[in-house]
Design an enzyme around this catalytic site. Structure first.
Site, PDB file in Angstrom:
ATOM      1  N   ASP A  37       0.859  -1.187   0.000  1.00  0.00           N
ATOM      2  CA  ASP A  37       0.000   0.000   0.000  1.00  0.00           C
ATOM      3  C   ASP A  37       0.900   1.244   0.000  1.00  0.00           C
ATOM      4  OD1 ASP A  37      -1.810   2.149   0.907  1.00  0.00           O
ATOM      5  OD2 ASP A  37      -3.212   0.526   1.298  1.00  0.00           O
ATOM      6  N   GLN A 101     -14.377   2.562   1.794  1.00  0.00           N
ATOM      7  CA  GLN A 101     -13.709   2.090   0.570  1.00  0.00           C
ATOM      8  C   GLN A 101     -13.375   3.268  -0.336  1.00  0.00           C
ATOM      9  OE1 GLN A 101     -15.986  -0.738  -1.752  1.00  0.00           O
ATOM     10  NE2 GLN A 101     -14.231  -1.327  -2.989  1.00  0.00           N
ATOM     11  N   HIS A 107     -10.412  -5.784  -2.667  1.00  0.00           N
ATOM     12  CA  HIS A 107      -9.078  -6.012  -2.106  1.00  0.00           C
ATOM     13  C   HIS A 107      -9.158  -6.215  -0.610  1.00  0.00           C
ATOM     14  CE1 HIS A 107      -9.935  -1.689  -2.074  1.00  0.00           C
ATOM     15  NE2 HIS A 107      -9.242  -1.639  -0.947  1.00  0.00           N
ATOM     16  N   PHE A 108      -8.148  -6.894  -0.101  1.00  0.00           N
ATOM     17  CA  PHE A 108      -7.964  -7.065   1.341  1.00  0.00           C
ATOM     18  C   PHE A 108      -6.697  -6.323   1.763  1.00  0.00           C
ATOM     19  CE2 PHE A 108     -10.931 -10.460   0.710  1.00  0.00           C
ATOM     20  CZ  PHE A 108     -11.547 -10.651   1.941  1.00  0.00           C
ATOM     21  N   HIS A 109      -6.757  -5.743   2.958  1.00  0.00           N
ATOM     22  CA  HIS A 109      -5.598  -5.104   3.582  1.00  0.00           C
ATOM     23  C   HIS A 109      -4.981  -6.065   4.595  1.00  0.00           C
ATOM     24  CE1 HIS A 109      -6.784  -0.832   2.522  1.00  0.00           C
ATOM     25  NE2 HIS A 109      -7.957  -1.425   2.422  1.00  0.00           N
TER      26      HIS A 109
HETATM   27  P1  AMP Z   1      -9.778   1.101   0.400  1.00  0.00           P
HETATM   28  O1  AMP Z   1      -9.888   2.486   0.961  1.00  0.00           O
HETATM   29  O2  AMP Z   1     -10.156   0.007   1.354  1.00  0.00           O
HETATM   30  O3  AMP Z   1     -10.476   1.016  -0.912  1.00  0.00           O
HETATM   31  O4  AMP Z   1      -8.236   0.830   0.154  1.00  0.00           O
HETATM   32  C1  AMP Z   1      -7.537   1.344  -0.924  1.00  0.00           C
HETATM   33  C2  AMP Z   1      -6.115   1.383  -0.508  1.00  0.00           C
HETATM   34  O5  AMP Z   1      -5.344   1.557  -1.675  1.00  0.00           O
HETATM   35  C3  AMP Z   1      -5.750   2.506   0.448  1.00  0.00           C
HETATM   36  O6  AMP Z   1      -5.189   1.978   1.622  1.00  0.00           O
HETATM   37  C4  AMP Z   1      -4.739   3.343  -0.341  1.00  0.00           C
HETATM   38  O7  AMP Z   1      -3.700   3.804   0.479  1.00  0.00           O
HETATM   39  C5  AMP Z   1      -4.239   2.352  -1.354  1.00  0.00           C
HETATM   40  N1  AMP Z   1      -3.743   2.887  -2.609  1.00  0.00           N
HETATM   41  C6  AMP Z   1      -4.257   3.895  -3.334  1.00  0.00           C
HETATM   42  N2  AMP Z   1      -3.559   4.064  -4.483  1.00  0.00           N
HETATM   43  C7  AMP Z   1      -2.588   3.112  -4.470  1.00  0.00           C
HETATM   44  C8  AMP Z   1      -1.540   2.749  -5.355  1.00  0.00           C
HETATM   45  N3  AMP Z   1      -1.329   3.409  -6.505  1.00  0.00           N
HETATM   46  N4  AMP Z   1      -0.724   1.725  -5.009  1.00  0.00           N
HETATM   47  C9  AMP Z   1      -0.912   1.073  -3.848  1.00  0.00           C
HETATM   48  N5  AMP Z   1      -1.881   1.349  -2.967  1.00  0.00           N
HETATM   49  C10 AMP Z   1      -2.707   2.361  -3.268  1.00  0.00           C
END
Ligand code: AMP
Length: 145
Positions: A37, A101, A107-109
């Site tokens: 991330d 989101q 996706h999973f964190h």
């Molecule tokens: P969500 O808010 O659960 O949809 O998670 C999206 C995640 O993607 C967030 O934690 C962001 O920090 C991450 N994110 C956004 N753009 C990118 C990117 N280009 N590469 C990697 N992670 C990203």
């Protein structure tokens, strides 16, 4: 973006999957891609996404894709643990903007936690250094079993 809607293949993760955007890749197989991330909530914050999917969220996903995805999440989480020795690991997943989101490709964190170290806020921290992320990605990749 509500829970309902159509998949937009212009989302950032779709671009990463097509190779149109860079990522610090940790792991990839036929089913999933894992990468760091770029706005990490903790050191080693890793994302795992399905490669062949047009599901915006968990509720939209096909059972077979979900099966492979969750196995990939566990595999990568074990590698994060082996590489970084956290005291705990948070695995999270958000559905719909109201739930937090921000990217609408399922996706999973995977967020490692250490005793006494505060976790950053979701999707609101600073951008990480790409070289540091690549180093972390290599460390985690080396522990994929
Ligand atoms: P969500 O808010 O659960 O949809 O998670 C999206 C995640 O993607 C967030 O934690 C962001 O920090 C991450 N994110 C956004 N753009 C990118 C990117 N280009 N590469 C990697 N992670 C990203």
């Amino acid at each position: 973006m509500s829970l309902d809607g159509t998949y937009d293949d212009g989302n950032i993760f779709a671009k990463i999957l097509r190779g149109e955007m860079p990522c610090a890749r940790v792991f990839e197989d036929d089913h999933v891609l894992a990468f760091m991330d770029v706005f990490p909530q903790a050191r080693g914050h890793t994302l795992v996404i399905p490669k062949h999917s047009q599901a915006r969220n968990f509720l939209d996903e096909e059972p077979q894709v979900l099966s492979e995805l969750i196995l990939g999440v566990q595999r990568v989480a074990k590698a994060v643990r082996a590489a970084l020795s956290p005291d705990g690991v948070v695995i999270t997943q958000f559905n719909g903007a109201t739930a937090g989101q921000t990217v609408f490709h399922l996706h999973f964190h995977i967020i490692p936690r250490w005793d006494g170290v505060a976790v950053g806020r979701h999707a609101s921290g600073g951008m990480a250094d790409m070289d540091e992320l690549k180093t972390l990605a290599q460390q985690i990749a080396a522990k994929i079993a």
